[in-house]
Design a protein around this motif. Structure first.
Motif, mmCIF file in Angstrom:
data_model
loop_
_atom_site.group_PDB
_atom_site.id
_atom_site.type_symbol
_atom_site.label_atom_id
_atom_site.label_comp_id
_atom_site.label_asym_id
_atom_site.label_seq_id
_atom_site.Cartn_x
_atom_site.Cartn_y
_atom_site.Cartn_z
ATOM 1 N N SER A 97 13.966 -48.628 31.862
ATOM 2 C CA SER A 97 13.401 -49.608 32.797
ATOM 3 C C SER A 97 13.940 -49.352 34.199
ATOM 4 N N ALA A 232 5.463 -54.529 30.849
ATOM 5 C CA ALA A 232 5.810 -55.717 30.070
ATOM 6 C C ALA A 232 4.560 -56.483 29.645
ATOM 7 N N TYR A 235 3.105 -54.683 26.692
ATOM 8 C CA TYR A 235 3.864 -55.003 25.479
ATOM 9 C C TYR A 235 3.474 -56.382 24.955
ATOM 10 N N THR A 265 8.279 -63.777 25.011
ATOM 11 C CA THR A 265 7.706 -62.711 25.844
ATOM 12 C C THR A 265 6.746 -63.291 26.878
ATOM 13 N N LEU A 269 7.261 -63.387 31.112
ATOM 14 C CA LEU A 269 6.355 -62.503 31.838
ATOM 15 C C LEU A 269 6.124 -62.923 33.289
ATOM 16 N N LEU A 283 13.699 -58.617 33.068
ATOM 17 C CA LEU A 283 13.176 -57.569 32.201
ATOM 18 C C LEU A 283 14.142 -57.271 31.058
ATOM 19 N N PHE A 286 13.592 -59.868 28.614
ATOM 20 C CA PHE A 286 12.283 -59.666 27.993
ATOM 21 C C PHE A 286 12.372 -58.673 26.834
#
Length: 325
Positions: A97, A232, A235, A265, A269, A283, A286
């Motif tokens: 990331s 993200a 995902y 999640t 976001l 993140l 997350f």
């Protein structure tokens, strides 16, 4: 599933993580720590003046965070087999990331958040239902302690309340106990400010929490800024659709845990898109539910998924290197 925890997979994952750390270390010529009104974070960063110290410290903490998630999995009991995949996935996702390594405020805070989640899961055990108010108090207290380092951790409190509701432990007693857990820590801070005759630390924390740093609109046009939130989002959509059409043959307890992770999640976001300086920290949080949900999917599929894991690894590396082109 055992093939995903085999020695070649572990070594390849660790090699990929080392490559990511080396790439970011090489490209980042200097690493100025962001100043923060949090006195604890300022003191931590004062011990690590440049990237020669920050990168190894961040890498060690990241490994510790992945091990903590692996250990916390024993409280969740989501997986039918013993596997090291939560550790590998969390390490891989965070290493690839953009902007996480080196050290960030979420690094030390992660361990307190893990304690909070463990208390939440423990309160769901029927034989310990009488401990639910105590678990709620301790969980909120750990959140408030972590907020002294990273104030935005308090934004996890509504998600924690939703977990209490989902696990059927939300009532007036547990809700009040969670509020008292937060207030206890800040009463201690207020008392310290009274002794010092200086309320700057407390007022700065309150100001930082309410003054959310939104991303300027012009930065949304930059691919480097959108890469991590867009990934993200992908995902979130893929996991949501998979569990929507994937039959979960598990008990009610496991299904509620999966539901809580999926909601986590979606809850995190918006922070990835809107936050300017804290996006990398959010993140990292997350990737906690993403790592656990992905592990669950791999552990409940009878086919050999090693090629898919390698594909995920390669795509993660390509995504990281593309941000530097």
């Amino acid at each position: 599933m055992q093939s995903l925890s085999s020695l070649p997979v572990v070594l390849l994952t660790l090699f990929a993580c080392l490559f990511c750390w080396g790439l970011e270390y090489h490209i980042s010529a200097n690493y100025p720590f962001d100043t923060s009104p949090s006195p604890l974070w300022n003191r931590i960063t004062a011990w690590l003046p440049d990237k020669r110290y920050a990168y190894p410290a961040g890498a060690l903490l990241l490994c510790g965070m992945a091990l903590t998630l692996q250990r916390a999995n024993y409280y969740l009991m989501l997986f039918r087999e013993k596997t090291g995949l939560p550790f590998l996935l969390f390490l891989l996702f965070n290493s690839t990331s953009f902007g996480y390594i080196p050290l960030r405020p979420v690094s030390p805070v992660f361990f307190l958040l893990a304690l909070c989640m463990i208390e939440l899961f423990k309160s769901y055990q029927k034989e310990k239902a009488f401990l639910a108010p105590g678990n709620a108090y301790k969980a909120a207290f750990w959140l408030s302690v972590g907020s002294l380092v990273w104030i935005h951790l308090l934004w996890m409190l509504p998600l924690f309340w939703y977990g209490m509701y989902l696990f059927r432990v939300m009532n007036l007693r547990t809700f009040t106990a969670s509020l008292l857990g937060v207030l206890t820590m800040y009463w201690i801070v207020a008392g310290w400010c009274v002794l010092q005759h200086d309320f700057t630390a407390l007022t700065n924390l309150v100001h930082l929490w309410t003054d959310f740093d939104f991303v300027p609109f012009r930065e949304y046009l930059q691919p480097s800024r959108l890469a991590a939130p867009a990934t993200a989002f992908a995902y979130t959509v893929l996991l949501g659709l998979t569990f929507r059409f994937y039959p979960v043959s598990a008990g009610l307890r496991t299904r509620r845990f999966i539901s809580f992770l999926l909601v986590s999640t979606r809850y995190l976001l918006p922070f990835l898109f809107l936050s300017e300086t804290g996006a990398a920290d959010f993140l990292c949080l997350f990737f906690i539910p993403v790592s656990l949900l992905t592990t669950y999917l791999f552990s409940n599929t009878p086919r050999n998924l090693t090629p898919y894991y390698f594909l995920l690894l390669v795509c993660s590396l390509l995504l990281l290197t593309a941000r530097y082109v």
